[in-house]
Each structure stands twice: as structure tokens, then as C-alpha cells.
Design a protein around this motif. Sequence first.
Motif, short mmCIF file in Angstrom:
data_model
loop_
_atom_site.label_atom_id
_atom_site.label_comp_id
_atom_site.label_asym_id
_atom_site.label_seq_id
_atom_site.Cartn_x
_atom_site.Cartn_y
_atom_site.Cartn_z
N ARG A 84 -10.23 -5.52 -4.66
CA ARG A 84 -9.45 -4.59 -3.83
C ARG A 84 -10.04 -4.44 -2.43
N MET A 85 -11.27 -4.92 -2.22
CA MET A 85 -11.93 -4.78 -0.92
C MET A 85 -11.30 -5.70 0.12
N SER A 86 -11.31 -5.23 1.36
CA SER A 86 -10.84 -6.07 2.47
C SER A 86 -11.90 -7.11 2.79
N ASP A 87 -11.51 -8.11 3.56
CA ASP A 87 -12.48 -9.12 4.01
C ASP A 87 -13.59 -8.46 4.82
N GLU A 88 -13.23 -7.45 5.62
CA GLU A 88 -14.23 -6.73 6.41
C GLU A 88 -15.28 -6.10 5.52
N ALA A 89 -14.84 -5.50 4.41
CA ALA A 89 -15.78 -4.88 3.47
C ALA A 89 -16.66 -5.94 2.81
N ARG A 90 -16.08 -7.07 2.47
CA ARG A 90 -16.85 -8.14 1.83
C ARG A 90 -17.96 -8.64 2.75
#
Length: 122
Positions: A110-116
Amino acid sequence: MDGAETPGEEAEKPSAIPPEELERLTDDIIAALKTVYDPEIPVDVYELGLIYKVDVSDDRDVKVDMTLTAPGCPVAGQMPEWVADAVRTVEGVNDVDVDMVFDPPWDPSRMSDEARVALNMY
């Protein structure tokens, strides 16, 4: 299809809020959500994928469904209030209600690429 509703489904009514205002409210609500962080994770709740749903009523009341990375999260009692307080800062928002939900359970997909990238999970 003739536009008939599927049994058990509500037909979506257009918002009484003008489209430009609804777009601004949506953008401002997302920006406000991005100011709320889990103290143990250096990523905001929006980018983490903890916000499942945001509804803005015609009266400009906001209902947020959110979850936690784990049900036993130490800030489980405070985080919904942090989210509500952040959304209340948005100009034009009236009442805010935050519901904690655990279905579906949160998972890292569910995480965005930014969070990853922020968490070195790419």
C-alpha cells in the motif's frame, strides 16, 4: 447498460460542492494528511498507505477511514486524533470524523514509491 443500480449499491450522486472547490479541498486534505507521521516511521500516513478512504460531504464534513501498520501500534489511540486535527486545519472543512479500520489489513504494498525510497524498500 440502462443506468440501473446494482442491488446493494448506491448510485453516486454528483457533489453539491463546485468541482473547483472540491478539487482544492481534496488537494488541501491530502497535504494536511502528509503532515501526520507515525513516530516510529519517518514517512507520513498518506504515503504509507494508512489512509483508506476520504469522503467529503456536501456540508463539507470529512470522514476518513484509516488503519495502522499493526493493530498493536503504540500510538493507536492518538493517531486518529492527529489525523482529525490535521484535516481540521483545511479551510472550508467543517466536522471531521476518523474511523480506524483493519479490513483489509495494511501491508507494505500500500506504500507509495516515495515511502519505499524513504524506507529503503525499493
